[in-house]
Design an enzyme around this catalytic site. Sequence first.
Site, PDB file in Angstrom:
ATOM      1  N   CYS A 112      -7.649   1.029 -10.157  1.00  0.00           N
ATOM      2  CA  CYS A 112      -8.645  -0.032  -9.921  1.00  0.00           C
ATOM      3  C   CYS A 112     -10.088   0.472  -9.947  1.00  0.00           C
ATOM      4  O   CYS A 112     -11.005  -0.298 -10.209  1.00  0.00           O
ATOM      5  CB  CYS A 112      -8.371  -0.722  -8.591  1.00  0.00           C
ATOM      6  SG  CYS A 112      -6.719  -1.408  -8.561  1.00  0.00           S
ATOM      7  N   HIS A 163     -14.286  -5.096  -7.300  1.00  0.00           N
ATOM      8  CA  HIS A 163     -12.979  -5.107  -7.970  1.00  0.00           C
ATOM      9  C   HIS A 163     -12.185  -6.274  -7.382  1.00  0.00           C
ATOM     10  O   HIS A 163     -12.151  -6.477  -6.173  1.00  0.00           O
ATOM     11  CB  HIS A 163     -12.258  -3.785  -7.720  1.00  0.00           C
ATOM     12  CG  HIS A 163     -10.800  -3.872  -7.972  1.00  0.00           C
ATOM     13  ND1 HIS A 163     -10.302  -4.310  -9.176  1.00  0.00           N
ATOM     14  CD2 HIS A 163      -9.728  -3.631  -7.169  1.00  0.00           C
ATOM     15  CE1 HIS A 163      -8.980  -4.318  -9.109  1.00  0.00           C
ATOM     16  NE2 HIS A 163      -8.612  -3.922  -7.906  1.00  0.00           N
ATOM     17  N   ASN A 214      -5.415  -9.829 -10.360  1.00  0.00           N
ATOM     18  CA  ASN A 214      -5.974  -8.479 -10.312  1.00  0.00           C
ATOM     19  C   ASN A 214      -5.672  -7.797 -11.651  1.00  0.00           C
ATOM     20  O   ASN A 214      -4.515  -7.582 -11.982  1.00  0.00           O
ATOM     21  CB  ASN A 214      -5.327  -7.728  -9.140  1.00  0.00           C
ATOM     22  CG  ASN A 214      -5.804  -6.294  -8.995  1.00  0.00           C
ATOM     23  OD1 ASN A 214      -6.376  -5.717  -9.917  1.00  0.00           O
ATOM     24  ND2 ASN A 214      -5.563  -5.709  -7.838  1.00  0.00           N
TER      25      ASN A 214
HETATM   26  N1  COA Z   1       5.868 -14.819  -2.004  1.00  0.00           N
HETATM   27  C1  COA Z   1       6.401 -15.167  -0.827  1.00  0.00           C
HETATM   28  N2  COA Z   1       6.597 -14.297   0.188  1.00  0.00           N
HETATM   29  C2  COA Z   1       6.224 -13.024  -0.023  1.00  0.00           C
HETATM   30  C3  COA Z   1       5.666 -12.599  -1.236  1.00  0.00           C
HETATM   31  C4  COA Z   1       5.493 -13.541  -2.241  1.00  0.00           C
HETATM   32  N3  COA Z   1       4.950 -13.252  -3.436  1.00  0.00           N
HETATM   33  N4  COA Z   1       5.407 -11.281  -1.132  1.00  0.00           N
HETATM   34  C5  COA Z   1       5.776 -10.890   0.095  1.00  0.00           C
HETATM   35  N5  COA Z   1       6.287 -11.943   0.773  1.00  0.00           N
HETATM   36  C6  COA Z   1       6.802 -11.997   2.131  1.00  0.00           C
HETATM   37  C7  COA Z   1       7.259 -10.661   2.655  1.00  0.00           C
HETATM   38  O1  COA Z   1       8.573 -10.382   2.253  1.00  0.00           O
HETATM   39  C8  COA Z   1       7.129 -10.843   4.135  1.00  0.00           C
HETATM   40  O2  COA Z   1       8.252 -11.561   4.597  1.00  0.00           O
HETATM   41  P1  COA Z   1       8.892 -11.247   6.037  1.00  0.00           P
HETATM   42  O3  COA Z   1       7.811 -11.538   7.022  1.00  0.00           O
HETATM   43  O4  COA Z   1      10.033 -12.182   6.084  1.00  0.00           O
HETATM   44  O5  COA Z   1       9.274  -9.801   6.004  1.00  0.00           O
HETATM   45  C9  COA Z   1       5.923 -11.764   4.286  1.00  0.00           C
HETATM   46  O6  COA Z   1       5.742 -12.383   3.007  1.00  0.00           O
HETATM   47  C10 COA Z   1       4.657 -11.035   4.681  1.00  0.00           C
HETATM   48  O7  COA Z   1       4.516  -9.890   3.837  1.00  0.00           O
HETATM   49  P2  COA Z   1       3.282  -8.938   3.952  1.00  0.00           P
HETATM   50  O8  COA Z   1       3.399  -7.884   2.913  1.00  0.00           O
HETATM   51  O9  COA Z   1       3.118  -8.519   5.386  1.00  0.00           O
HETATM   52  O10 COA Z   1       2.121  -9.967   3.585  1.00  0.00           O
HETATM   53  P3  COA Z   1       0.575  -9.786   3.636  1.00  0.00           P
HETATM   54  O11 COA Z   1      -0.009 -10.822   4.489  1.00  0.00           O
HETATM   55  O12 COA Z   1       0.191  -8.369   3.916  1.00  0.00           O
HETATM   56  O13 COA Z   1       0.155 -10.123   2.144  1.00  0.00           O
HETATM   57  C11 COA Z   1      -0.477  -8.932   0.177  1.00  0.00           C
HETATM   58  C12 COA Z   1       0.657  -9.330   1.108  1.00  0.00           C
HETATM   59  C13 COA Z   1       0.098  -8.044  -0.881  1.00  0.00           C
HETATM   60  C14 COA Z   1      -1.051 -10.180  -0.438  1.00  0.00           C
HETATM   61  C15 COA Z   1      -1.568  -8.229   0.996  1.00  0.00           C
HETATM   62  O14 COA Z   1      -0.993  -7.219   1.806  1.00  0.00           O
HETATM   63  C16 COA Z   1      -2.616  -7.603   0.123  1.00  0.00           C
HETATM   64  O15 COA Z   1      -3.295  -8.287  -0.607  1.00  0.00           O
HETATM   65  N6  COA Z   1      -2.787  -6.301   0.206  1.00  0.00           N
HETATM   66  C17 COA Z   1      -3.751  -5.605  -0.603  1.00  0.00           C
HETATM   67  C18 COA Z   1      -3.228  -5.588  -1.999  1.00  0.00           C
HETATM   68  C19 COA Z   1      -4.218  -5.081  -2.966  1.00  0.00           C
HETATM   69  O16 COA Z   1      -5.368  -5.316  -2.852  1.00  0.00           O
HETATM   70  N7  COA Z   1      -3.711  -4.378  -3.951  1.00  0.00           N
HETATM   71  C20 COA Z   1      -4.466  -3.888  -4.995  1.00  0.00           C
HETATM   72  C21 COA Z   1      -5.347  -2.820  -4.524  1.00  0.00           C
HETATM   73  S1  COA Z   1      -6.438  -2.413  -5.703  1.00  0.00           S
END
Ligand code: COA
Length: 356
Positions: free
Chosen positions: A116, A283, A313
Amino acid sequence: MKRSKIAGMGFYVPERVVKNEELTRLMDTSDEWIRERTGIEERRYGRKHEETTSTMAAIATRIACERAGIEPEEIDFIVFATLSPDYYFPGCGVLVQRELGITHREAGALDIRNQCSGFVYGLSIADQFVRTGMYKNVLVVGSEMHSMGLDFSTRGRNVTVIFGDGAGAAIVQPSEDPERGILTTRLHSDGTYAEKLSFINPGCHGGYHRNRLDEPVDYGYPPADTYGEIFITPKMLQDGLYYPYMDGQFVFKLAVQKFPEVILEALQDAGLQPSDINLLVPHQANLRISQFVQKRLGLRDDQVWNNIQRYGNTTAASIPIALCEAWEAGKVREGDLVCLAAFGSGFTWASALIRW
Ligand code: COA
């Protein structure tokens, strides 16, 4: 020493729009979940087997060249940033060179793997080359064809819903005006948590790094004393161990810390304040991350450009796509202070300040 400047930009996103709704037919997810957690409404996917990371980069580059008033032939150095290259090797730098018909032997190509933050790292490399007078027309291009390498089952949903395809390019040239151009770039990295956001297979690691940090993972490698070790084992294929992995919450927490830090560092370096920024182009990792950064720096909505809603992204392509789109929308005017900031896998993070 002369400053360098961005003389022209271009971007390309594939025609095919993939709305959240379409993903719900492939995996257990919902439009509401994706919008709420990431801000993403849709993304683009390239035409499989027709478009590639390097062909998309070539389209973006041609536009950038036209706007910079040069022919692709005049590019004397290429910096290509991607995590989804056409080939394991050679890199995309030479492929885009071929695609653009740059045949003169003076040209050089460098591939960088900074995910990224790849574009900002690339811009910094171009800046050094141009300022020292080594090159006059440096292409910095970020391009990603994520859709070819994602897990479209429910297992991969936390990663797959976030990413999209696209390319963005910039031509970096010497600036005639000593006050204008790239003022500073700041680059950082820390490999402590390299696997927290990673795509580790195929590779020669044999499980080494992961086993140091986490629970050992069985990759199905043949015994260590066997020659002809293979990168992809049947077990990896069976268990889907050849997809990207992300510890989303871990990444989120670090991102909201590092983005403001590296922006403030660049501002301090240039003797400027957050209020001096005309446009911040972060980003496009997650809309929530960008909103957090905006709030932390006390910026208004019109001082930050977000387009993750429409493209997801696009990793190394996200900043040049966003910057070019903002420029096309008239949001980047001569004399404006533009700040670029990135954070991603590695972890690596970086910023650049440009007086346009
Ligand atoms: N659809 C539905 N549910 C989903 C899912 C999806 N696409 N992806 C994950 N879940 C579920 C998980 O399984 C989890 O379920 P559980 O509570 O039953 O275990 C729940 O949603 C919460 O997951 P979690 O990973 O804790 O969610 P979050 O609030 O952290 O959101 C992201 C997930 C990925 C959106 C978030 O963590 C994020 O944006 N992180 C940074 C990512 C990023 O910027 N990446 C690139 C870096 S350059």
